[in-house]
Design a protein around this motif. Sequence first.
Motif, PDB file in Angstrom:
ATOM      1  N   ILE A   1     103.169 -39.735  37.948  1.00  0.00           N
ATOM      2  CA  ILE A   1     103.549 -39.649  38.704  1.00  0.00           C
ATOM      3  C   ILE A   1     102.768 -38.482  39.288  1.00  0.00           C
ATOM      4  O   ILE A   1     102.027 -38.130  40.293  1.00  0.00           O
ATOM      5  CB  ILE A   1     105.137 -40.081  39.179  1.00  0.00           C
ATOM      6  CG1 ILE A   1     105.389 -40.709  39.394  1.00  0.00           C
ATOM      7  CG2 ILE A   1     104.468 -38.942  40.937  1.00  0.00           C
ATOM      8  CD1 ILE A   1     106.681 -41.330  38.845  1.00  0.00           C
ATOM      9  N   VAL A   2     103.236 -36.783  38.988  1.00  0.00           N
ATOM     10  CA  VAL A   2     102.568 -35.875  38.702  1.00  0.00           C
ATOM     11  C   VAL A   2     100.528 -35.832  39.015  1.00  0.00           C
ATOM     12  O   VAL A   2     100.541 -35.285  39.837  1.00  0.00           O
ATOM     13  CB  VAL A   2     103.056 -35.150  38.309  1.00  0.00           C
ATOM     14  CG1 VAL A   2     102.675 -33.744  37.971  1.00  0.00           C
ATOM     15  CG2 VAL A   2     104.010 -34.665  38.191  1.00  0.00           C
TER      16      VAL A   2
ATOM     17  N   HIS B   1      96.159 -35.886  41.615  1.00  0.00           N
ATOM     18  CA  HIS B   1      94.482 -36.094  41.583  1.00  0.00           C
ATOM     19  C   HIS B   1      94.079 -37.117  42.913  1.00  0.00           C
ATOM     20  O   HIS B   1      93.147 -37.478  43.294  1.00  0.00           O
ATOM     21  CB  HIS B   1      94.663 -37.958  40.076  1.00  0.00           C
ATOM     22  CG  HIS B   1      93.012 -38.518  40.391  1.00  0.00           C
ATOM     23  ND1 HIS B   1      91.746 -37.502  39.660  1.00  0.00           N
ATOM     24  CD2 HIS B   1      93.105 -39.747  40.699  1.00  0.00           C
ATOM     25  CE1 HIS B   1      91.076 -38.608  40.194  1.00  0.00           C
ATOM     26  NE2 HIS B   1      91.469 -39.711  40.411  1.00  0.00           N
ATOM     27  N   SER B   2      95.265 -37.555  43.472  1.00  0.00           N
ATOM     28  CA  SER B   2      94.975 -37.880  45.181  1.00  0.00           C
ATOM     29  C   SER B   2      94.509 -37.447  46.573  1.00  0.00           C
ATOM     30  O   SER B   2      94.066 -37.024  47.428  1.00  0.00           O
ATOM     31  CB  SER B   2      95.771 -38.850  45.568  1.00  0.00           C
ATOM     32  OG  SER B   2      97.418 -38.478  45.696  1.00  0.00           O
ATOM     33  N   LYS B   3      95.171 -35.638  45.924  1.00  0.00           N
ATOM     34  CA  LYS B   3      95.288 -35.135  46.877  1.00  0.00           C
ATOM     35  C   LYS B   3      93.922 -34.413  46.565  1.00  0.00           C
ATOM     36  O   LYS B   3      93.131 -33.889  47.720  1.00  0.00           O
ATOM     37  CB  LYS B   3      95.963 -33.432  46.423  1.00  0.00           C
ATOM     38  CG  LYS B   3      97.661 -33.945  46.529  1.00  0.00           C
ATOM     39  CD  LYS B   3      98.757 -32.559  46.655  1.00  0.00           C
ATOM     40  CE  LYS B   3     100.166 -32.997  47.018  1.00  0.00           C
ATOM     41  NZ  LYS B   3     100.739 -32.060  46.633  1.00  0.00           N
ATOM     42  N   LYS B   4      93.249 -34.176  45.190  1.00  0.00           N
ATOM     43  CA  LYS B   4      92.388 -33.633  45.247  1.00  0.00           C
ATOM     44  C   LYS B   4      90.732 -34.772  45.614  1.00  0.00           C
ATOM     45  O   LYS B   4      89.791 -34.688  45.961  1.00  0.00           O
ATOM     46  CB  LYS B   4      91.598 -33.667  43.613  1.00  0.00           C
ATOM     47  CG  LYS B   4      92.503 -32.423  42.548  1.00  0.00           C
ATOM     48  CD  LYS B   4      91.545 -32.098  41.127  1.00  0.00           C
ATOM     49  CE  LYS B   4      92.361 -31.669  40.672  1.00  0.00           C
ATOM     50  NZ  LYS B   4      91.789 -31.118  39.026  1.00  0.00           N
TER      51      LYS B   4
ATOM     52  N   SER C   1      91.271 -34.510  49.557  1.00  0.00           N
ATOM     53  CA  SER C   1      90.538 -33.500  50.001  1.00  0.00           C
ATOM     54  C   SER C   1      88.956 -32.618  49.698  1.00  0.00           C
ATOM     55  O   SER C   1      88.485 -31.645  49.664  1.00  0.00           O
ATOM     56  CB  SER C   1      91.325 -32.279  49.409  1.00  0.00           C
ATOM     57  OG  SER C   1      91.279 -32.093  47.682  1.00  0.00           O
ATOM     58  N   SER C   2      88.839 -34.133  48.684  1.00  0.00           N
ATOM     59  CA  SER C   2      86.567 -33.685  48.526  1.00  0.00           C
ATOM     60  C   SER C   2      86.040 -34.002  49.073  1.00  0.00           C
ATOM     61  O   SER C   2      84.988 -34.120  48.649  1.00  0.00           O
ATOM     62  CB  SER C   2      87.259 -32.967  46.879  1.00  0.00           C
ATOM     63  OG  SER C   2      87.862 -34.257  46.058  1.00  0.00           O
ATOM     64  N   PRO C   3      86.295 -35.301  49.786  1.00  0.00           N
ATOM     65  CA  PRO C   3      85.136 -36.105  49.559  1.00  0.00           C
ATOM     66  C   PRO C   3      83.938 -35.633  50.221  1.00  0.00           C
ATOM     67  O   PRO C   3      83.160 -35.355  50.199  1.00  0.00           O
ATOM     68  CB  PRO C   3      85.558 -37.490  50.531  1.00  0.00           C
ATOM     69  CG  PRO C   3      87.214 -37.474  50.576  1.00  0.00           C
ATOM     70  CD  PRO C   3      87.104 -35.948  49.663  1.00  0.00           C
TER      71      PRO C   3
END
Length: 120
Positions: A75-76, A81-84, A87-89
């Motif tokens: 989960i962590v 990974h989803s936050k990266k 924020s980075s597209p």
Amino acid sequence: MDGGNCTICVSGYFGRSCTQVCPSDCKNNVCTLHDGQCIEHLTDTASESDSEHIAIYAVLGTLLGISICCNIGLIVFHLRHSKKMKSSPETHRTNYESRNYQELDVTKVESVKSVYDTIQ
């Protein structure tokens, strides 16, 4: 019998003349011939099964703990990974576009111009 004394009693009895009854908590009604002490108590088997249950619970508890830790880790990892990715597209797009411009070969562009000029 040896001189009025028993040397072997029927299961469940003890004493000199095998007339005394073994205690009720003796496993299989077996006790010592002279003093009627249980060779094995009924509670001994219960404690054996209790220790077996404890071992089973310990193994299951360990496996459950490992499973919970693995799930928390996944989960962590997923959240990070989803936050990266959220924020980075734009950063990825900018890097991709700048890389394309840097890799652009000017000679290819000139050859395209000359082909264009010949078509006209």
